[in-house]
Design an enzyme around this catalytic site. Sequence first.
Site, short mmCIF file in Angstrom:
data_model
loop_
_atom_site.label_atom_id
_atom_site.label_comp_id
_atom_site.label_asym_id
_atom_site.label_seq_id
_atom_site.Cartn_x
_atom_site.Cartn_y
_atom_site.Cartn_z
N THR A 1 -29.49 -8.58 -45.84
CA THR A 1 -28.96 -7.20 -45.78
C THR A 1 -27.63 -7.27 -45.05
O THR A 1 -27.60 -7.61 -43.86
CB THR A 1 -29.92 -6.28 -45.01
N LYS B 1 -29.76 -0.34 -50.84
CA LYS B 1 -30.61 -0.67 -49.68
C LYS B 1 -30.27 0.21 -48.48
O LYS B 1 -31.15 0.79 -47.85
CB LYS B 1 -30.41 -2.15 -49.35
N LYS C 1 -29.87 -1.67 -37.29
CA LYS C 1 -28.88 -2.49 -38.01
C LYS C 1 -28.51 -1.81 -39.35
O LYS C 1 -27.34 -1.67 -39.69
CB LYS C 1 -29.47 -3.89 -38.28
P1 NAD Z 1 -34.26 -14.19 -39.05
O1 NAD Z 1 -33.30 -14.11 -37.93
O2 NAD Z 1 -35.71 -14.38 -38.75
O3 NAD Z 1 -33.83 -15.40 -40.04
C1 NAD Z 1 -32.51 -15.77 -40.32
C2 NAD Z 1 -32.45 -17.28 -40.38
O4 NAD Z 1 -31.13 -17.67 -40.75
C3 NAD Z 1 -32.75 -17.96 -39.03
O5 NAD Z 1 -33.82 -18.88 -39.19
C4 NAD Z 1 -31.43 -18.64 -38.68
O6 NAD Z 1 -31.61 -19.88 -38.00
C5 NAD Z 1 -30.82 -18.87 -40.05
N1 NAD Z 1 -29.38 -19.07 -40.02
C6 NAD Z 1 -28.42 -18.35 -39.39
N2 NAD Z 1 -27.20 -18.86 -39.63
C7 NAD Z 1 -27.37 -19.93 -40.46
C8 NAD Z 1 -26.51 -20.88 -41.06
N3 NAD Z 1 -25.19 -20.82 -40.86
N4 NAD Z 1 -27.07 -21.83 -41.83
C9 NAD Z 1 -28.39 -21.91 -42.02
N5 NAD Z 1 -29.28 -21.04 -41.48
C10 NAD Z 1 -28.78 -20.06 -40.71
O7 NAD Z 1 -34.03 -12.89 -39.93
P2 NAD Z 1 -35.04 -12.25 -41.01
O8 NAD Z 1 -35.94 -11.26 -40.35
O9 NAD Z 1 -35.60 -13.35 -41.84
O10 NAD Z 1 -34.01 -11.39 -41.88
C11 NAD Z 1 -33.12 -11.98 -42.81
C12 NAD Z 1 -32.37 -10.89 -43.54
O11 NAD Z 1 -33.30 -10.04 -44.22
C13 NAD Z 1 -31.56 -9.97 -42.61
O12 NAD Z 1 -30.34 -9.67 -43.23
C14 NAD Z 1 -32.46 -8.76 -42.45
O13 NAD Z 1 -31.72 -7.57 -42.17
C15 NAD Z 1 -33.11 -8.68 -43.82
N6 NAD Z 1 -34.42 -8.02 -43.84
C16 NAD Z 1 -35.35 -8.29 -42.89
C17 NAD Z 1 -36.60 -7.65 -42.95
C18 NAD Z 1 -37.67 -7.93 -41.91
O14 NAD Z 1 -38.66 -7.21 -41.88
N7 NAD Z 1 -37.53 -8.97 -41.09
C19 NAD Z 1 -36.87 -6.74 -43.99
C20 NAD Z 1 -35.90 -6.51 -44.96
C21 NAD Z 1 -34.68 -7.16 -44.89
#
Ligand code: NAD
Length: 312
Positions: A94, A169, A244
């Site tokens: 997102t 979204k 966010k």
């Molecule tokens: P998270 O922080 O758990 O996971 C993100 C991952 O990306 C981490 O493991 C981090 O180490 C990795 N990362 C960051 N920079 C990187 C790079 N340069 N190279 C490789 N890996 C890298 O976040 P999440 O909860 O999994 O959310 C991910 C996305 O999904 C976000 O944009 C969030 O807004 C969206 N989202 C989350 C949810 C939820 O319920 N958690 C629901 C809908 C959408």
Amino acid sequence: MARVAFIGLGNMGSGMAANLAKTGHDVRAFDLSEEALEKAEKNGCLRAGSAAEAVAEAEAVVTMLPAGKHVRDVYETSVIGKAPPTAILMDCSTIDVATAREEITKAQAAGYLMVDAPVSGGIAAAEAGTLTFMVGGTAEAFARAEPFLEIMGKAVIHAGGPGAGQAAKICNNMLLGASMIATCETFVLAQKLGLDPQTFFDIASQASGQCWSMTSYCPVPGVGPETPADRNYDGGFAAALMLKDLRLAMEAARSVDSYTPMGSGAEELYTRFAEALGGGGKDFSAIIKMIDDSWQAPEGAAPSPPPGTRLG
Ligand code: NAD
């Protein structure tokens, strides 16, 4: 079966990559976190030493990263020009509409098909493969992305051109944030006026006030179907993530000069709850505890201001 690069194996990406591997795809996974990589290996993915290594020879690339700056960094340093130009690129993070459009434009200029494909649904839906994908991109890019997204979701909807997935979204979540706050203040008022919450739920869910935040996700414990309110507001969709998304919505609204008084009110209230009052880790429906003034701020967070006090 295809070779799929998956970058970003956090809360959401972990389950999504596992579902691709489960169906027999050859998933090359990369994350900056060692723990995330170990989990991905246990889930049937192959570990890559870098994002660029993961995308080399990939037929499809999926990214699930925290925010726009991570997406820009990964695409510009490790995906565009590193993946074969025949690969379909899918960013499921997102992020802001402007960055999504910018990266798709850069990918297209380099000869790739790319979509923005953010999701609705949380960690449980990512693990169960029941996410809803809102997809922005050309018809050709959508057709290439759809079979991969279908493995990870229950619904894959083409929202329009590049950036339309992100637009859908954040508009959806702006509506959700505002309607949750309206539901919370309504239930608090109803109780103060002497109404039993279950009785009010039975009435309003069959009257014109009916909305998803009430009938499917009631913020009052013990009322309606089981929700995070019945688990001390743990699990579900974190208030920090709602904040966010509201900030992304307000940024987008400013960019097109759209008047969003309810959205900006929701942003202000979630800023107060998630940041000033330390409620960011709780489900977003826990904001009812700020509204009825029963919120107990965790150690180090500011004490609850009286209801009706404006921030700043
Ligand atoms: P998270 O922080 O758990 O996971 C993100 C991952 O990306 C981490 O493991 C981090 O180490 C990795 N990362 C960051 N920079 C990187 C790079 N340069 N190279 C490789 N890996 C890298 O976040 P999440 O909860 O999994 O959310 C991910 C996305 O999904 C976000 O944009 C969030 O807004 C969206 N989202 C989350 C949810 C939820 O319920 N958690 C629901 C809908 C959408």
